[in-house]
Structures are given as structure tokens and as C-alpha cells.
Write a protein that holds these residues in place. Structure first.
Motif, PDB file in Angstrom:
ATOM      1  N   ARG A  93       0.858  -1.197   0.000  1.00  0.00           N
ATOM      2  CA  ARG A  93       0.000   0.000   0.000  1.00  0.00           C
ATOM      3  C   ARG A  93       0.891   1.243   0.000  1.00  0.00           C
ATOM      4  O   ARG A  93       1.116   1.843  -1.033  1.00  0.00           O
ATOM      5  CB  ARG A  93      -0.970  -0.047   1.193  1.00  0.00           C
ATOM      6  N   ASP A  94       1.483   1.580   1.132  1.00  0.00           N
ATOM      7  CA  ASP A  94       2.317   2.792   1.161  1.00  0.00           C
ATOM      8  C   ASP A  94       3.570   2.581   0.311  1.00  0.00           C
ATOM      9  O   ASP A  94       4.046   3.501  -0.367  1.00  0.00           O
ATOM     10  CB  ASP A  94       2.709   3.139   2.608  1.00  0.00           C
TER      11      ASP A  94
ATOM     12  N   ASN B 229      -3.005   4.712  15.387  1.00  0.00           N
ATOM     13  CA  ASN B 229      -1.644   5.104  15.018  1.00  0.00           C
ATOM     14  C   ASN B 229      -1.522   6.607  14.829  1.00  0.00           C
ATOM     15  O   ASN B 229      -2.505   7.307  14.603  1.00  0.00           O
ATOM     16  CB  ASN B 229      -1.134   4.314  13.809  1.00  0.00           C
TER      17      ASN B 229
ATOM     18  N   THR C 164       3.701  11.550   8.817  1.00  0.00           N
ATOM     19  CA  THR C 164       3.439  11.437   7.377  1.00  0.00           C
ATOM     20  C   THR C 164       4.486  12.132   6.518  1.00  0.00           C
ATOM     21  O   THR C 164       4.833  11.663   5.435  1.00  0.00           O
ATOM     22  CB  THR C 164       2.040  12.035   7.086  1.00  0.00           C
TER      23      THR C 164
ATOM     24  N   LEU D 229      -7.760   0.006   7.954  1.00  0.00           N
ATOM     25  CA  LEU D 229      -7.088   1.183   8.504  1.00  0.00           C
ATOM     26  C   LEU D 229      -7.810   2.399   7.938  1.00  0.00           C
ATOM     27  O   LEU D 229      -7.783   2.661   6.735  1.00  0.00           O
ATOM     28  CB  LEU D 229      -5.599   1.201   8.101  1.00  0.00           C
TER      29      LEU D 229
ATOM     30  N   GLU E  16       4.766   0.039  11.597  1.00  0.00           N
ATOM     31  CA  GLU E  16       4.307   0.045  10.204  1.00  0.00           C
ATOM     32  C   GLU E  16       5.539   0.292   9.333  1.00  0.00           C
ATOM     33  O   GLU E  16       6.195   1.332   9.448  1.00  0.00           O
ATOM     34  CB  GLU E  16       3.211   1.087  10.020  1.00  0.00           C
TER      35      GLU E  16
ATOM     36  N   ILE F 208      -6.843  -0.060   3.301  1.00  0.00           N
ATOM     37  CA  ILE F 208      -6.910   1.318   3.800  1.00  0.00           C
ATOM     38  C   ILE F 208      -8.147   2.029   3.254  1.00  0.00           C
ATOM     39  O   ILE F 208      -8.654   1.677   2.177  1.00  0.00           O
ATOM     40  CB  ILE F 208      -5.622   2.112   3.447  1.00  0.00           C
TER      41      ILE F 208
ATOM     42  N   GLY G   5      -6.117   5.897  12.151  1.00  0.00           N
ATOM     43  CA  GLY G   5      -4.813   6.542  12.050  1.00  0.00           C
ATOM     44  C   GLY G   5      -4.892   8.031  11.825  1.00  0.00           C
ATOM     45  O   GLY G   5      -5.745   8.524  11.078  1.00  0.00           O
ATOM     46  N   CYS G   6      -3.979   8.750  12.484  1.00  0.00           N
ATOM     47  CA  CYS G   6      -3.912  10.199  12.349  1.00  0.00           C
ATOM     48  C   CYS G   6      -2.866  10.553  11.305  1.00  0.00           C
ATOM     49  O   CYS G   6      -1.650  10.442  11.560  1.00  0.00           O
ATOM     50  CB  CYS G   6      -3.508  10.843  13.681  1.00  0.00           C
ATOM     51  N   GLU G   7      -3.328  11.000  10.150  1.00  0.00           N
ATOM     52  CA  GLU G   7      -2.390  11.417   9.114  1.00  0.00           C
ATOM     53  C   GLU G   7      -1.785  12.759   9.510  1.00  0.00           C
ATOM     54  O   GLU G   7      -2.476  13.634  10.027  1.00  0.00           O
ATOM     55  CB  GLU G   7      -3.110  11.528   7.766  1.00  0.00           C
ATOM     56  N   ASP G   8      -0.507  12.916   9.275  1.00  0.00           N
ATOM     57  CA  ASP G   8       0.245  14.118   9.677  1.00  0.00           C
ATOM     58  C   ASP G   8       0.190  14.322  11.194  1.00  0.00           C
ATOM     59  O   ASP G   8       0.261  15.452  11.688  1.00  0.00           O
ATOM     60  CB  ASP G   8      -0.250  15.369   8.927  1.00  0.00           C
TER      61      ASP G   8
ATOM     62  N   HIS H  95       7.934   8.183   8.251  1.00  0.00           N
ATOM     63  CA  HIS H  95       8.535   8.401   6.921  1.00  0.00           C
ATOM     64  C   HIS H  95       9.958   8.917   7.076  1.00  0.00           C
ATOM     65  O   HIS H  95      10.373   9.346   8.143  1.00  0.00           O
ATOM     66  CB  HIS H  95       7.644   9.336   6.091  1.00  0.00           C
TER      67      HIS H  95
ATOM     68  N   HIS I 286       4.033   4.885  12.569  1.00  0.00           N
ATOM     69  CA  HIS I 286       4.139   4.918  11.104  1.00  0.00           C
ATOM     70  C   HIS I 286       5.041   6.105  10.762  1.00  0.00           C
ATOM     71  O   HIS I 286       4.641   7.261  10.915  1.00  0.00           O
ATOM     72  CB  HIS I 286       2.727   5.087  10.520  1.00  0.00           C
TER      73      HIS I 286
ATOM     74  N   ALA J 267       0.847   8.968  12.559  1.00  0.00           N
ATOM     75  CA  ALA J 267       1.842   8.908  11.497  1.00  0.00           C
ATOM     76  C   ALA J 267       2.655  10.192  11.430  1.00  0.00           C
ATOM     77  O   ALA J 267       2.107  11.293  11.515  1.00  0.00           O
ATOM     78  CB  ALA J 267       1.144   8.667  10.167  1.00  0.00           C
TER      79      ALA J 267
ATOM     80  N   PHE K 161      -8.058   6.405   7.979  1.00  0.00           N
ATOM     81  CA  PHE K 161      -7.205   7.524   8.394  1.00  0.00           C
ATOM     82  C   PHE K 161      -7.903   8.851   8.165  1.00  0.00           C
ATOM     83  O   PHE K 161      -8.776   8.972   7.298  1.00  0.00           O
ATOM     84  CB  PHE K 161      -5.859   7.493   7.661  1.00  0.00           C
TER      85      PHE K 161
HETATM   86  C1  LIG Z   1      -2.199   7.364   9.294  1.00  0.00           C
HETATM   87  S1  LIG Z   1      -1.367   6.074   8.494  1.00  0.00           S
HETATM   88  C2  LIG Z   1      -2.049   6.051   6.877  1.00  0.00           C
HETATM   89  C3  LIG Z   1      -1.675   7.206   6.076  1.00  0.00           C
HETATM   90  C4  LIG Z   1      -0.227   7.245   5.771  1.00  0.00           C
HETATM   91  O1  LIG Z   1       0.307   6.377   5.105  1.00  0.00           O
HETATM   92  C5  LIG Z   1       0.576   8.319   6.332  1.00  0.00           C
HETATM   93  O2  LIG Z   1       0.010   9.178   7.022  1.00  0.00           O
HETATM   94  O3  LIG Z   1       1.792   8.362   6.082  1.00  0.00           O
END
Ligand SMILES: CSCCC(=O)C(=O)O
Ligand SMILES: CC(=O)SCCNC(=O)CCNC(=O)[C@H](O)C(C)(C)COP(=O)(O)OP(=O)(O)OC[C@H]1O[C@@H](n2cnc3c(N)ncnc32)[C@H](O)[C@@H]1OP(=O)(O)O
Length: 503
Positions: A93-94, A257, A261, A186, A316, A162, A229-232, A294, A292, A259, A188
Motif C-alpha cells: 500500500r504505502d 496510530n 506522514t 485502517l 508500520e 486502507i 490513524g492520524c495522518e500528519d 517516513h 508509522h 503517522a 485515516f
Molecule cells: C495514518 S497512516 C495512513 C496514512 C499514511 O500512510 C501516512 O500518514 O503516512
């Protein structure tokens, strides 16, 4: 092999997953650890290496009689024990969101099968609402891989899809993954001021309502396992995160979660965020906390580990760290870091990843995505277990633990001793002598010095000195013969037929 590297039978942990027993011979804990993925007796191992490394080829897998333990029961909101770290793989996915990394449906299915061999707890395999093809691919994986229960251990992966906080996404996710033995979603939503204002164009109250109603909808459709999940999340207000996570838990989320992001957080900062949320979110102790991260600033692995140290128990990750922009936390790095240092520095946390499948998985993902790793990429790079400089080669030849903290076998690298030592400009006498001996040439010191000076001369023209080159040095002797009939070089390559053109 140095005898200190051999461990005694009393080191077998009582709570391991798969115990490898080597009949009639001393136990080798590096091999044990491959199967256990559990830390072994702390006192038996110093900080010097992750699992004892030894001279290569000392023990073969065929010496081992595996005693298999059952996979722990999967309860969405609960772990089998407090130190268990769930591995949530999001390569499909990601990872697939990496520019240029798109996969065909058959490739996704084959990678999913390989992820099951790797024994990931959960695999997030796609975004069903995104297209008909993606929907069908997720459904196929759910129907196949999601139902292939390993008879011996009872292992079957959780299949996750997702969804945005939108009814159509959540319904599509259910229709695609409901065929799996353990379906998961999931959901988000963005929680940072920047995202809420510019992307969603919604108020905090509206976003909380979106999140809670989405979780409730997923539950009503049949999902037992719901992750919110909380994006950003890494750029979000802490108090707001506590509020929205608390509401999602109240609505039925079993995992939450946060993230990073955009990959902006630093390890201490991300660890503190996890600690804060764990201390201040209502209901948080009844669910799993997931991280999660990056890699925009190169901290994805470190941040994930910081999250685990702060109490997160789901990571993740993606194979080779592929993902948006600079990618996600690489599975192989986080898993091996936990395996290597989990007992000493993290209170005994562990995963059940079959680390011996790491290299095969990495190579499959590289081949299908076309995203190849750099030679010095930790764990799976071509140079990870290879030595070219003399002092290191000498150490490795005497005892591998001098310069290797991991056993190549632990991550599925089949490495003969000779292929871990390559000869070039910075190599020393010990390595040259050892290689010649392997080739059947025993040299006294005088002859070795003579060959070594010719070897060094040759490295001015070639990066990599091969066995054929060494043979030519020993059998032809003088430099004229090395430089070919006319003694000339072309393009930096030695033209003699006896000297190979491999650089
Ligand atoms: C909140 S995890 C799903 C979204 C995502 O991949 C991210 O925020 O990086
Ligand atoms: C951080 C992440 O990795 S999130 C996952 C990102 N992955 C992907 O985007 C891959 C798959 N995506 C797709 O196939 C498409 O983007 C689709 C099918 C999801 C949507 O396509 P489109 O309808 O054409 O919309 P588009 O992608 O241009 O815009 C995204 C929309 O989703 C909205 N959105 C984004 N996140 C969320 C969320 N968590 N909850 C609700 N809505 C959201 C955006 O605000 C925007 O809505 P708008 O049209 O009202 O402005």
C-alpha cells in the motif's frame, strides 16, 4: 570457530517460538535466534554482536531439528505478551505509492505470499476504493493468502485495506477484505492544522465526527479489527490527538496510530509524542498503539524504534523502506534493530519475523518495483557482509565478530567466506594469502611479499582483483606478462588474456 561463540544448551529460552535443536552438537545461538526471533539468555552474549557470528560454513541448517511452537492467538486489541511487537507491513500500500513503484496484480499477489513466508503479522495490501483493479487484487489476496493457514504453527496473516474517512472507501474495503480469515481496516484522517485547513477544509469538530462515524460504520459492516490513524500526526496538536484518538477508541477502534506522514519528527520528539499520547488518551491502554514513520530526514528507523521504546507495540514498515518520497521505515532495519538490541536496550521487545526470509523478500520487491537498493543499504545492500580493506579482512578471517554484528545467515544471505572478502586497492597480505590458499597456492613469506607488491601494482589499474588475476600473478610472475603481449593497457583495463576485465 572460536569456542566462545558456541553457546550451551541451557540457553534455549522457554518462551521462544521455534526452537532449533542441533542434535549431538553444541548449540549455536545465531542459528537459534534465526528461528526464535526472541532474545536469548542475556548473560551469554556481550554487546559485541547481535547474535554470535562465526566463521562461515561451520554449521548447516540440515543439522537442525526444528521444534515448532504455535503462533499466538490473534486478538485485535491485545498482544500475547507485553514485549511482543506486531509487524504491520505496508509494502503493498504505502510502499507501492513510491513514484515508479507500481505493481501488477500478479506481482502484488506474489509479494503477499512472500510476506506471509516472512511472517508479518499484518499486511496492508491496498486501497480498494482506488480502482476496480485494486479492489479485485485486494480481494484475491484476502481470499488466497488471507486463508492460507500454516498447519504446523497456525499462522495466517491479517489482511488489511486502507480507507479515507468516507463511507464509500470503508464499504469498498469491507467488500474486498471480508473474505480473509482476519480482515482489518485502517481508516485515516488528517489531524494537523495544515491538513485540516488546506486539504480537508474542515473544522476540528467535523474531523472528530468524521473519524468516529467512520469507525462506527466499519464496525457495523462487520470489521472486528479496526485501526484508526492520524495522518500528519507528527505535526498535530497533542491535545487534539488525545481527543480524536479517544473518540475513535470509544467508537470501537482496536488499534490507533500516529503517522509522521511528512517525516519531519526527530527520534526524541516522536518518542515523547508517543509517551504523551499513551499517558493522556482515554482508553489507550485497551488498544494497540502503532507507529508509522517516513524517512524525509533519514529518521524513519530511529523514530520507529523511539516509538517502540515509548510503548508502541505495532510498527508500520515496508520492505527496503520503499514508499512516498524518501520512503517509509524499512522492515528489515527495524526488525533487525529490535532483534539485535531489543533485549539489551528495550526491555526484551521482539517480533516473530522469520528473518531468514528478509533477503528473498527484499530481492523480490526490488525486482518487481524496479526500485533497487544502494549497495550500502543496511541489512539488504550488496556490501553489507563484504569487506575490501585489509585490516577488516584480517579481522574477519580471524573471527567474524570483529567487524560483523549480524550473521549473514540470519537475514538469508548465503555467503561463502571467499565472497565476503573482495580484493582491491586497500586489501592486505592476510586476505591475499588466504585467497591464494583457498585456490591451492601455499606461499612462503618471501613469495607472498613478491606477489603482494605485484597485486598492489595491479590495483592501480583494476578496482577488483579476481581469482584469475591472482592465478596469473602467481603463474606468470613478471609484470610484462601481466600487462599483456604489448604491455599496454586500454581504458584502465589490463588487456592480458590472463587478467580478467572485471572491474
Ligand atoms: C495514518 S497512516 C495512513 C496514512 C499514511 O500512510 C501516512 O500518514 O503516512
Ligand atoms: C498519507 C497517505 O499515504 S494516504 C494514501 C494515499 N494514497 C493514494 O492516494 C493512492 C490511491 N488514491 C487514489 O486512487 C485516488 O486519490 C482516490 C481514488 C482515493 C481519490 O481520487 P479522487 O476522487 O480523484 O480525489 P483526489 O485524489 O484528487 O483528491 C483526494 C480527495 O480525498 C480527500 N481526502 C484526503 N484524505 C482524506 C481523508 N482522510 N478522509 C476523507 N477525505 C480525504 C481530499 O480532501 C480530496 O477531497 P476533495 O475532492 O473533496 O477535495
Amino acid at each position: 570457530m572460536a569456542s566462545s561463540l558456541l553457546t550451551s544448551p541451557t540457553m534455549i529460552p522457554t518462551t521462544g517460538s521455534t526452537v532449533a535443536v542441533r542434535s549431538g552438537l553444541p548449540f549455536r545461538s545465531s542459528l537459534l535466534s534465526l528461528h526464535l526471533n526472541r532474545p536469548y539468555n542475556k548473560s551469554s552474549l556481550s554487546i559485541s554482536c547481535c547474535s554470535p557470528v562465526s566463521k562461515m560454513g561451520e554449521a548447516s541448517a540440515s543439522d537442525l531439528k526444528p521444534v515448532v511452537e504455535r503462533w499466538p492467538e490473534y486478538i485485535p486489541h491485545k498482544l500475547p505478551d507485553k514485549n511482543y511487537v506486531r509487524v504491520f507491513d505496508t509494502t503493498l500500500r504505502d510502499g507501492e505509492q513510491a513514484p515508479g513503484g507500481a505493481l501488477t496484480p500478479p506481482q502484488k499477489l506474489e509479494i503477499a505470499r512472500q510476506l506471509a513466508k516472512l511472517r508479518v503479522d499484518i499486511m496492508e495490501v491496498g486501497f480498494p476504493v482506488s480502482s476496480e483493479e485494486e479492489f479485485e487484487t485486494v480481494k484475491t489476496i484476502a481470499k488466497t493468502v488471507g486463508n492460507e493457514v500454516d498447519e504446523e504453527t497456525g499462522y495466517v496473516p491479517v489482511i488489511c485495506a486502507i480507507a479515507r474517512s468516507k463511507p464509500e472507501d470503508i464499504k469498498a474495503a469491507w467488500e474486498a477484505v471480508k473474505y480473509a480469515k482476519r480482515p482489518k481496516i485502517l481508516i485515516f484522517t488528517s489531524t494537523s492544522d495544515i491538513h485540516m485547513k488546506y486539504k480537508l477544509k474542515k473544522s476540528k469538530e467535523e474531523v472528530i465526527e468524521m473519524a468516529a462515524s467512520s469507525v462506527r460504520l466499519a464496525k457495523s459492516l462487520g470489521f472486528v479489527d479496526v485501526q484508526f490513524g492520524c495522518e500528519d500526526g507528527g505535526r498535530s496538536e497533542k491535545e487534539f490527538l488525545c481527543k480524536i484518538l479517544g473518540e475513535s477508541i470509544k467508537a470501537g477502534a482496536t488499534t490507533v496510530n500516529v503517522a509522521d506522514t511528512v517525516g519531519i519528527n526527530m527520534p526524541e520528539e516522536y518518542g515523547e509524542l508517543v509517551s504523551y499520547l499513551k499517558a493522556n488518551t482515554p482508553g489507550i491502554d485497551d488498544v494497540i498503539f502503532s507507529v508509522h514513520c517516513h524517512n524525509d530526514l533519514g529518521f524513519a528507523t530511529a523514530n520507529t524504534i523511539a516509538g517502540v521504546c515509548a510503548g508502541a507495540r505495532q510498527i508500520e514498515v515496508t520492505v527496503n523502506g520503499i514508499g512516498e518520497r524518501s520512503g517509509n521505515a524499512p522492515l528489515e532495519e527495524v526488525v533487525m534493530a529490535l532483534k539485535c538490541r531489543g533485549e539489551y536496550l528495550m526491555d526484551g521487545v521482539y517480533t516473530r519475523i522469520n528473518t531468514r526470509q528478509i533477503m528473498a523478500t527484499s530481492q523480490l520487491v526490488q525486482e518487481y518495483t524496479g526500485l533497487y537498493v544502494q549497495p550500502h543499504k543496511p541489512i539488504v545492500g550488496a556490501n553489507c557482509f563484504v569487506h575490501e580493506s585489509g585490516i577488516h579482512q584480517d579481522g574477519i578471517l580471524k573471527n567474524r565478530s570483529t567487524y560483523q554484528i549480524l550473521s549473514p545467515e540470519d537475514v538469508g544471505v548465503v555467503n561463502s567466506q571467499s565472497s565476503s572478502i573482495v580484493l582491491g586497492k586497500l586489501s592486505g597480505r592476510h586476505a591475499v594469502k588466504d585467497r591464494l590458499k583457498e585456490m591451492g597456492y601455499e606461499l612462503d613469506d618471501e613469495k607472498l611479499n613478491d606477489i603482494f607488491s605485484k597485486f598492489r601494482e595491479l590495483t592501480k589499474h583494476k578496482k577488483r582483483i579476481t581469482d584469475d588475476d591472482l592465478k596469473a600473478l602467481v603463474t606468470c610472475g613478471d609484470e610484462n606478462s601481466l600487462n599483456g603481449a604489448n604491455g599496454k593497457e586500454t581504458n584502465g583495463y589490463v588487456t592480458s588474456p590472463q587478467i580478467s576485465s572485471v572491474v
